[in-house]
Write a protein that holds these residues in place. Structure first.
Motif, short mmCIF file in Angstrom:
data_model
loop_
_atom_site.label_atom_id
_atom_site.label_comp_id
_atom_site.label_asym_id
_atom_site.label_seq_id
_atom_site.Cartn_x
_atom_site.Cartn_y
_atom_site.Cartn_z
N ASP A 1 0.84 -1.20 0.00
CA ASP A 1 0.00 0.00 0.00
C ASP A 1 0.87 1.25 0.00
O ASP A 1 2.07 1.20 0.30
CB ASP A 1 -0.92 0.02 1.23
N THR A 2 0.25 2.35 -0.30
CA THR A 2 0.93 3.64 -0.25
C THR A 2 -0.08 4.70 0.18
O THR A 2 -1.25 4.38 0.46
CB THR A 2 1.56 3.99 -1.61
N PHE A 3 0.33 5.95 0.24
CA PHE A 3 -0.55 7.02 0.71
C PHE A 3 -0.21 8.32 0.01
O PHE A 3 0.91 8.51 -0.49
CB PHE A 3 -0.45 7.20 2.23
N ASP A 4 -1.17 9.22 -0.02
CA ASP A 4 -0.91 10.59 -0.45
C ASP A 4 -0.25 11.35 0.70
O ASP A 4 -0.48 11.04 1.87
CB ASP A 4 -2.21 11.29 -0.85
N LEU A 5 0.54 12.32 0.35
CA LEU A 5 1.19 13.12 1.38
C LEU A 5 0.14 14.00 2.06
O LEU A 5 -0.59 14.74 1.40
CB LEU A 5 2.27 13.99 0.74
N PRO A 6 0.02 13.94 3.39
CA PRO A 6 -0.98 14.76 4.07
C PRO A 6 -0.71 16.25 3.90
O PRO A 6 0.43 16.69 3.75
CB PRO A 6 -0.81 14.34 5.55
N ALA A 7 -1.76 17.03 3.93
CA ALA A 7 -1.63 18.48 3.88
C ALA A 7 -0.77 18.96 5.04
O ALA A 7 -0.97 18.54 6.19
CB ALA A 7 -3.00 19.14 3.94
N GLY A 8 0.17 19.81 4.76
CA GLY A 8 1.03 20.35 5.80
C GLY A 8 2.23 19.49 6.14
O GLY A 8 3.06 19.89 6.96
N ALA A 9 2.36 18.32 5.51
CA ALA A 9 3.48 17.43 5.80
C ALA A 9 4.72 17.88 5.04
O ALA A 9 4.64 18.54 3.99
CB ALA A 9 3.14 15.99 5.42
N THR A 10 5.88 17.50 5.56
CA THR A 10 7.16 17.74 4.89
C THR A 10 7.66 16.42 4.33
O THR A 10 7.92 15.47 5.07
CB THR A 10 8.19 18.32 5.87
N HIS A 11 7.79 16.36 3.01
CA HIS A 11 8.22 15.15 2.32
C HIS A 11 9.72 14.95 2.53
O HIS A 11 10.52 15.85 2.29
CB HIS A 11 7.90 15.29 0.83
N LEU A 12 10.12 13.72 2.96
CA LEU A 12 11.52 13.46 3.27
C LEU A 12 12.21 12.51 2.32
O LEU A 12 13.44 12.62 2.14
CB LEU A 12 11.64 12.89 4.70
#
Length: 241
Positions: A146-157
């Protein structure tokens, strides 16, 4: 001071791994809540100094089949809103994404095996910088469908070719890791015994996974312990007194 850590565990061998060693080195107390053996809604999510939600083979969106997911999501929502240190690994990262309002869904392909992460600029400025050595990423262990969309306000690492969202932070207190930096090579055989179906559907095999784990595992363990230690020490999880 000593901190109490609550770890939500779905499968007995998907434990805190080298994160538990980091916490043990600092003298902190770890308590496991094993799903299926206790009421998931029993603990107050605001009590532990650190809460870690670990991996498992179910989907973060399958609360109709696995009723414990609904109260677990509520626990995460309450804890995150309170600004308390929280880590999610694999399924745990997906549940954090859901608790933050993002979509979790089956990925285009299962990611299983040892692959390096590509760190973003923010990732290289974070504790994940330890997952690179001499400017080169080290192989990290992956086992997820599974995977997910990046939540609003998150910082992608971090990302991999198979999974764009491998890690993120949200605020200063939430760390979500789709990969498995916690894995310990000397406990890995349980994964092979428990999930032969996943392996049969992947592009790898038991022998390759075992050999790759023996080769890459010790390097990852050192790097991940440094990573977890740096992240925890931001919250005064240093040596207990």
């Amino acid at each position: 001071m000593k901190h109490e850590v609550l770890a939500i565990r779905h499968v007995y061998f998907e434990d805190l791994g080298n994160l538990e060693l980091v916490l043990g080195d600092r003298g902190h107390l770890v308590r496991y809540l094993d799903v299926g053996r206790a009421r998931i809604d029993a603990p107050n999510p605001l009590d532990p100094s650190l809460m870690v939600v670990l991996g498992g083979p179910i989907g973060a969106y399958e609360e109709a089949s696995y009723p414990h997911l609904a109260p677990l999501l509520a626990m995460l929502e309450k804890r995150i809103a309170a600004g308390l240190p929280t880590i999610g690994i694999c399924l745990g990262s997906q549940l954090i994404a859901r608790a933050l309002g993002a979509r979790v869904y089956p990925a285009a392909q299962k990611e299983l095996g040892w692959h390096p992460l590509t760190l973003t600029e923010a990732g290289r400025a974070s504790a994940l910088r330890h997952l690179e050595a001499d400017g080169q990423p080290i192989p990290v262990f992956h086992w997820h469908g599974d995977t997910f969309d990046l939540p609003a306000g998150a910082t992608h690492l971090a990302s991999t070719p198979a999974c764009a969202n491998q890690a993120f932070t949200w605020g200063e207190h939430v760390l979500a890791l789709q990969c498995h930096p916690e894995v310990l090579a000397d406990r890995f055989e349980s994964w092979l015994v428990a999930y032969p179906g996943d392996i049969a559907q992947s592009a790898t095999d038991v022998r390759s996974l075992r050999e790759d784990t023996a080769r890459h595992g010790p390097v990852l363990e050192r790097a991940a312990r440094a990573m977890f230690g740096e992240w925890l020490d931001r919250f005064a999880f240093g040596l207990a007194r």
